[in-house]
Design a protein around this motif. Structure first.
Motif, PDB file in Angstrom:
ATOM      1  N   ARG A   1       0.860  -1.474   0.270  1.00 35.13           N
ATOM      2  CA  ARG A   1      -0.193   0.416   0.324  1.00 35.13           C
ATOM      3  C   ARG A   1       0.961   1.065  -0.188  1.00 35.13           C
ATOM      4  O   ARG A   1       0.788   2.405  -0.651  1.00 35.13           O
ATOM      5  N   GLY A   2       2.093   1.038   0.614  1.00 38.86           N
ATOM      6  CA  GLY A   2       3.019   2.620   0.693  1.00 38.86           C
ATOM      7  C   GLY A   2       3.529   2.290  -0.469  1.00 38.86           C
ATOM      8  O   GLY A   2       3.354   3.739  -1.334  1.00 38.86           O
ATOM      9  N   ALA A   3       3.926   1.600  -1.568  1.00 34.66           N
ATOM     10  CA  ALA A   3       4.606   1.711  -2.718  1.00 34.66           C
ATOM     11  C   ALA A   3       3.466   1.963  -3.133  1.00 34.66           C
ATOM     12  O   ALA A   3       3.591   2.846  -4.736  1.00 34.66           O
ATOM     13  N   ILE A   4       2.171   1.470  -3.453  1.00 34.71           N
ATOM     14  CA  ILE A   4       0.808   2.547  -4.132  1.00 34.71           C
ATOM     15  C   ILE A   4       0.563   3.876  -4.642  1.00 34.71           C
ATOM     16  O   ILE A   4       0.907   4.246  -5.322  1.00 34.71           O
ATOM     17  N   GLN A   5       1.004   4.230  -2.441  1.00 41.95           N
ATOM     18  CA  GLN A   5       0.707   5.516  -2.203  1.00 41.95           C
ATOM     19  C   GLN A   5       2.022   6.701  -2.987  1.00 41.95           C
ATOM     20  O   GLN A   5       1.718   7.519  -3.773  1.00 41.95           O
ATOM     21  N   MET A   6       3.111   5.892  -3.001  1.00 43.91           N
ATOM     22  CA  MET A   6       4.169   6.702  -3.738  1.00 43.91           C
ATOM     23  C   MET A   6       4.189   6.797  -5.405  1.00 43.91           C
ATOM     24  O   MET A   6       4.220   7.295  -6.006  1.00 43.91           O
ATOM     25  N   ALA A   7       3.561   5.752  -6.136  1.00 52.29           N
ATOM     26  CA  ALA A   7       3.571   5.980  -7.708  1.00 52.29           C
ATOM     27  C   ALA A   7       2.472   6.494  -7.435  1.00 52.29           C
ATOM     28  O   ALA A   7       2.408   7.947  -8.859  1.00 52.29           O
ATOM     29  N   GLY A   8       1.197   6.933  -6.856  1.00 50.53           N
ATOM     30  CA  GLY A   8       0.584   7.857  -6.834  1.00 50.53           C
ATOM     31  C   GLY A   8       0.866   9.129  -6.788  1.00 50.53           C
ATOM     32  O   GLY A   8       0.339   9.806  -7.782  1.00 50.53           O
ATOM     33  N   ASP A   9       2.215   9.565  -6.015  1.00 48.83           N
ATOM     34  CA  ASP A   9       3.182  11.140  -5.901  1.00 48.83           C
ATOM     35  C   ASP A   9       3.829  11.290  -6.997  1.00 48.83           C
ATOM     36  O   ASP A   9       3.673  12.133  -7.404  1.00 48.83           O
ATOM     37  N   VAL A  10       3.645   9.801  -7.585  1.00 45.77           N
ATOM     38  CA  VAL A  10       5.119  10.370  -9.168  1.00 45.77           C
ATOM     39  C   VAL A  10       4.155  10.693 -10.414  1.00 45.77           C
ATOM     40  O   VAL A  10       4.763  11.137 -10.869  1.00 45.77           O
ATOM     41  N   LEU A  11       2.767   9.983 -10.356  1.00 45.40           N
ATOM     42  CA  LEU A  11       1.690   9.864 -10.763  1.00 45.40           C
ATOM     43  C   LEU A  11       1.270  11.227 -11.079  1.00 45.40           C
ATOM     44  O   LEU A  11       1.251  11.308 -12.209  1.00 45.40           O
ATOM     45  N   GLY A  12       0.834  11.785 -10.188  1.00 39.68           N
ATOM     46  CA  GLY A  12       0.973  13.537  -9.681  1.00 39.68           C
ATOM     47  C   GLY A  12       1.633  14.303 -10.305  1.00 39.68           C
ATOM     48  O   GLY A  12       1.063  15.638 -10.599  1.00 39.68           O
ATOM     49  N   GLY A  13       3.414  14.455  -9.977  1.00 37.18           N
ATOM     50  CA  GLY A  13       4.197  15.337 -10.405  1.00 37.18           C
ATOM     51  C   GLY A  13       5.567  14.817 -11.059  1.00 37.18           C
ATOM     52  O   GLY A  13       5.433  15.677 -11.012  1.00 37.18           O
ATOM     53  N   GLY A  14       5.442  13.765 -11.442  1.00 30.78           N
ATOM     54  CA  GLY A  14       7.396  13.433 -12.161  1.00 30.78           C
ATOM     55  C   GLY A  14       6.349  13.611 -13.629  1.00 30.78           C
ATOM     56  O   GLY A  14       5.278  14.283 -13.873  1.00 30.78           O
ATOM     57  N   SER A  15       7.213  13.997 -14.644  1.00 34.63           N
ATOM     58  CA  SER A  15       7.631  14.216 -15.466  1.00 34.63           C
ATOM     59  C   SER A  15       8.248  13.458 -16.765  1.00 34.63           C
ATOM     60  O   SER A  15       8.115  13.236 -17.989  1.00 34.63           O
ATOM     61  N   ASP A  16       8.882  12.292 -16.158  1.00 32.36           N
ATOM     62  CA  ASP A  16       9.186  11.378 -16.853  1.00 32.36           C
ATOM     63  C   ASP A  16       8.209  10.113 -17.505  1.00 32.36           C
ATOM     64  O   ASP A  16       7.342   9.533 -16.713  1.00 32.36           O
ATOM     65  N   GLN A  17       7.936  10.005 -18.555  1.00 34.04           N
ATOM     66  CA  GLN A  17       6.395   9.132 -19.150  1.00 34.04           C
ATOM     67  C   GLN A  17       6.796   8.142 -19.329  1.00 34.04           C
ATOM     68  O   GLN A  17       6.112   7.556 -18.569  1.00 34.04           O
ATOM     69  N   ARG A  18       7.680   7.436 -19.655  1.00 31.46           N
ATOM     70  CA  ARG A  18       8.519   5.854 -19.380  1.00 31.46           C
ATOM     71  C   ARG A  18       8.096   5.229 -17.722  1.00 31.46           C
ATOM     72  O   ARG A  18       8.009   4.098 -16.918  1.00 31.46           O
ATOM     73  N   LEU A  19       8.663   6.486 -16.464  1.00 27.25           N
ATOM     74  CA  LEU A  19       8.886   6.824 -15.123  1.00 27.25           C
ATOM     75  C   LEU A  19       6.984   5.792 -15.045  1.00 27.25           C
ATOM     76  O   LEU A  19       6.511   4.812 -13.789  1.00 27.25           O
ATOM     77  N   ARG A  20       6.073   6.923 -15.352  1.00 29.80           N
ATOM     78  CA  ARG A  20       4.849   6.565 -14.428  1.00 29.80           C
ATOM     79  C   ARG A  20       4.208   5.824 -15.214  1.00 29.80           C
ATOM     80  O   ARG A  20       3.388   5.368 -14.360  1.00 29.80           O
ATOM     81  N   GLU A  21       4.877   4.726 -16.809  1.00 28.65           N
ATOM     82  CA  GLU A  21       4.581   3.916 -17.064  1.00 28.65           C
ATOM     83  C   GLU A  21       4.639   3.104 -15.727  1.00 28.65           C
ATOM     84  O   GLU A  21       3.856   1.887 -16.009  1.00 28.65           O
ATOM     85  N   LEU A  22       6.015   3.218 -15.576  1.00 30.91           N
ATOM     86  CA  LEU A  22       6.127   2.375 -14.804  1.00 30.91           C
ATOM     87  C   LEU A  22       5.859   1.786 -13.549  1.00 30.91           C
ATOM     88  O   LEU A  22       5.207   1.289 -12.776  1.00 30.91           O
ATOM     89  N   ALA A  23       5.705   3.265 -13.043  1.00 30.60           N
ATOM     90  CA  ALA A  23       4.512   2.960 -11.835  1.00 30.60           C
ATOM     91  C   ALA A  23       2.539   2.455 -11.939  1.00 30.60           C
ATOM     92  O   ALA A  23       2.332   2.177 -10.707  1.00 30.60           O
ATOM     93  N   ASN A  24       2.622   3.040 -12.836  1.00 32.07           N
ATOM     94  CA  ASN A  24       1.263   2.718 -13.653  1.00 32.07           C
ATOM     95  C   ASN A  24       1.223   1.027 -12.639  1.00 32.07           C
ATOM     96  O   ASN A  24       0.012   0.469 -12.306  1.00 32.07           O
ATOM     97  N   GLU A  25       1.855   0.008 -14.178  1.00 30.54           N
ATOM     98  CA  GLU A  25       1.884  -0.802 -13.564  1.00 30.54           C
ATOM     99  C   GLU A  25       2.864  -1.453 -12.917  1.00 30.54           C
ATOM    100  O   GLU A  25       2.105  -2.636 -11.993  1.00 30.54           O
TER     101      GLU A  25
END
Length: 223
Positions: free
Chosen positions: A181-205
């Motif tokens: 659950r903590g990792a999912i929260q951190m993924a949400g952080d990078v989805l909301g504020g990150g700019s690297d598209q491939r990193l966002r896709e990894l966070a999604n997966e």
């Protein structure tokens, strides 16, 4: 699974967990409050990023819209904090998963732990390469990894190590579910504020997979 469906799933997961970007924002200079959650598709203003110079050259501070990796992708300080922290976060999950091989009593739990380890170890390799390609440090001394969402304490890890059989299984499920659950929260952080598209896709997966693993642990219905 389509990319659009993946985005929808992770957005729903982040909302349910109340992830608002606090975990990474606090480590990347973002002063937005966790009380005002960001949607997973929101855009972030430019962040100040320190770019290491070549040997003998000073570092350069620039804005995220000017920071480009060798492959042309744009990244910012939230991306960097996520990668540095997730390497450590994954490391603890892998450590717990490896304990299950000789301690878990339920073979279904052993199989799930093997799956967790097999999924996260290659992700750590990818994350390390992401930092290396951008000539960024593997870690930031300012990060207190003990405060990352879902991280288990040294005492909890020691207690888990001392258990076997059904006692291990129950403690593992509790700890790994919180960790995921903590990792999912951190993924949400990078989805909301990150700019690297491939990193966002990894966070999604990553978030979708870990959400699925939480459900599998719940469905084990251990005695």
């Amino acid at each position: 699974m389509s990319r659009q469906r993946t985005l929808t799933l992770i957005a729903a997961t982040v909302v349910v967990l109340g992830a608002g970007g606090a975990a990474l924002a606090a480590r990347s200079g973002d002063d937005r409050s966790a009380a005002a959650p960001r949607a997973a598709t929101s855009s972030a203003p430019p962040q100040r990023v320190v770019l290491p110079g070549r040997p003998g050259d000073p570092a350069v501070v620039t804005d995220t819209d000017q920071v480009r990796a060798p492959d042309g992708d744009t990244y910012n300080s939230i991306d960097t904090a996520f990668v540095q922290m997730m390497i450590v976060h994954h490391g603890q999950a892998i450590e717990m998963a490896e304990l299950a091989a000789g301690r878990a009593g339920d073979p279904r739990l052993k199989a799930l732990a093997d799956r967790i380890r097999a999924a996260q170890a290659p992700e750590v390799t990818w994350l390390r390469a992401w930092l290396r390609d951008r000539k960024l440090p593997a870690s930031d001394p300012a990060h207190d990894h003990r405060t990352m969402p879902g991280m288990q304490s040294e005492a909890d890890m020691a207690a888990l190590t001392g258990l076997t059989g059904a006692a291990f299984d129950h403690r593992f499920v509790t700890m790994m579910s919180a960790h995921h659950r903590g990792a999912i929260q951190m993924a949400g952080d990078v989805l909301g504020g990150g700019s690297d598209q491939r990193l966002r896709e990894l966070a999604n997966e990553m978030a979708v997979e870990q959400g699925s693993e939480i459900r599998r642990m719940e469905q084990l219905r251990l005695p």
